[in-house]
Design an enzyme around this catalytic site. Structure first.
Site, PDB file in Angstrom:
ATOM      1  N   HIS A  99      45.283  73.824  69.449  1.00 11.52           N
ATOM      2  CA  HIS A  99      45.698  74.820  68.489  1.00 11.52           C
ATOM      3  C   HIS A  99      47.228  74.850  68.533  1.00 11.52           C
ATOM      4  CE1 HIS A  99      44.806  77.180  71.823  1.00 11.52           C
ATOM      5  NE2 HIS A  99      45.681  78.099  71.334  1.00 11.52           N
TER       6      HIS A  99
ATOM      7  N   HIS B 288      50.378  77.991  67.981  1.00  9.27           N
ATOM      8  CA  HIS B 288      50.520  79.462  67.419  1.00  9.27           C
ATOM      9  C   HIS B 288      51.705  79.194  66.528  1.00  9.27           C
ATOM     10  CE1 HIS B 288      48.190  81.366  70.564  1.00  9.27           C
ATOM     11  NE2 HIS B 288      48.410  79.990  71.286  1.00  9.27           N
TER      12      HIS B 288
ATOM     13  N   ARG C  25      39.228  76.680  74.891  1.00  7.01           N
ATOM     14  CA  ARG C  25      40.005  76.669  73.444  1.00  7.01           C
ATOM     15  C   ARG C  25      40.066  75.357  73.196  1.00  7.01           C
ATOM     16  NH1 ARG C  25      43.433  80.305  70.973  1.00  7.01           N
ATOM     17  NH2 ARG C  25      41.952  79.624  69.439  1.00  7.01           N
TER      18      ARG C  25
ATOM     19  N   TYR D  85      50.933  76.001  79.144  1.00  9.16           N
ATOM     20  CA  TYR D  85      52.316  76.623  78.403  1.00  9.16           C
ATOM     21  C   TYR D  85      53.597  76.886  79.219  1.00  9.16           C
ATOM     22  CZ  TYR D  85      48.907  78.045  74.794  1.00  9.16           C
ATOM     23  OH  TYR D  85      47.975  77.991  73.570  1.00  9.16           O
TER      24      TYR D  85
ATOM     25  N   TYR E  83      42.020  73.669  76.660  1.00 12.80           N
ATOM     26  CA  TYR E  83      42.082  74.087  77.876  1.00 12.80           C
ATOM     27  C   TYR E  83      41.094  75.426  78.290  1.00 12.80           C
ATOM     28  CZ  TYR E  83      44.932  77.837  75.500  1.00 12.80           C
ATOM     29  OH  TYR E  83      45.237  78.694  74.699  1.00 12.80           O
TER      30      TYR E  83
END
Length: 210
Positions: A134, A136, A131, A82, A121
């Site tokens: 995906h 957000h 996870r 991120y 990740y």
């Protein structure tokens, strides 16, 4: 989570002025103007990873489009990183990947995002929890009841069945509403996968908050 999920079916109640009034989103749109809908970048400076188009339609509980909805999206890059100081992982940063966007739904409630499919990740200090890919999503609709923060998953991902957040939604039908479907290849560019998603912002069949 499992402890917060309703144990009984939701009951529909008529909306009154307190539900049907809200902030002036035109002012919000001026304070937080839309950004580019292209997170993948142009040729020569394109982010690494699988190119995808996400076509999401924002609708209300009756299936009617909610135009003018402000939609903020963010996700990790193709290495699972991120663009945020709280991400302390050793995964590499992609200098050509922005990682977030702010879009405004058109008259048909549609947003179209060109981006890179996020990677899976490992969650730190979780004992091996990974996870799945995906995205957000934060939605500001026309009224307070249209405020929603959720996540969009991708169909066919093996890790979907093991994700602690997605599977905290105990109702299988509600859980399926979090998953974007792969569109036929004829409906998109030859170099990209196209995913379609309908986001219900309130009422029955609303997307679960996450």
């Amino acid at each position: 989570t499992a402890t917060r999920w309703p144990s009984q079916p939701l009951q529909r109640r008529p909306h009154t002025a307190s539900e049907l009034t809200g902030p002036d989103l035109r002012r919000l749109a001026k304070a937080l103007p839309p950004t580019s809908a292209d997170l993948a970048g142009p040729p020569g400076r394109r982010a690494m990873g699988q190119l995808i188009h996400l076509r999401a339609r924002i609708v209300d509980e009756d299936g009617a489009p909610v135009p003018g909805t402000i939609v903020e999206v963010w996700h990790c890059n193709a290495a699972g990183k991120y663009i945020h100081p709280n991400d302390g992982s050793a995964s590499p940063v992609d200098p050509n990947f922005q990682g977030n966007a702010r879009l405004v739904a058109g008259d048909d409630g549609l947003i179209d995002l060109r981006t890179i499919k996020p990677a899976a990740y490992a969650v730190p200090d979780s004992g091996g929890w990974w996870r799945p890919p995906h995205i957000h999503v934060s939605v500001w609709g026309r009224v307070w009841l249209s405020r929603l923060v959720t996540q969009i998953f991708f169909e066919g991902e093996p890790l979907n069945g093991h994700d602690g957040i997605l599977n905290a939604i105990r109702d299988p039908e509600a859980r399926s509403r979090c998953v974007a479907r792969l569109a036929p290849t004829a409906q998109g560019p030859a170099d990209a996968l196209v995913y379609e998603y309908q986001l219900v912002v309130r009422g029955r069949n609303a997307a679960p908050a996450m």
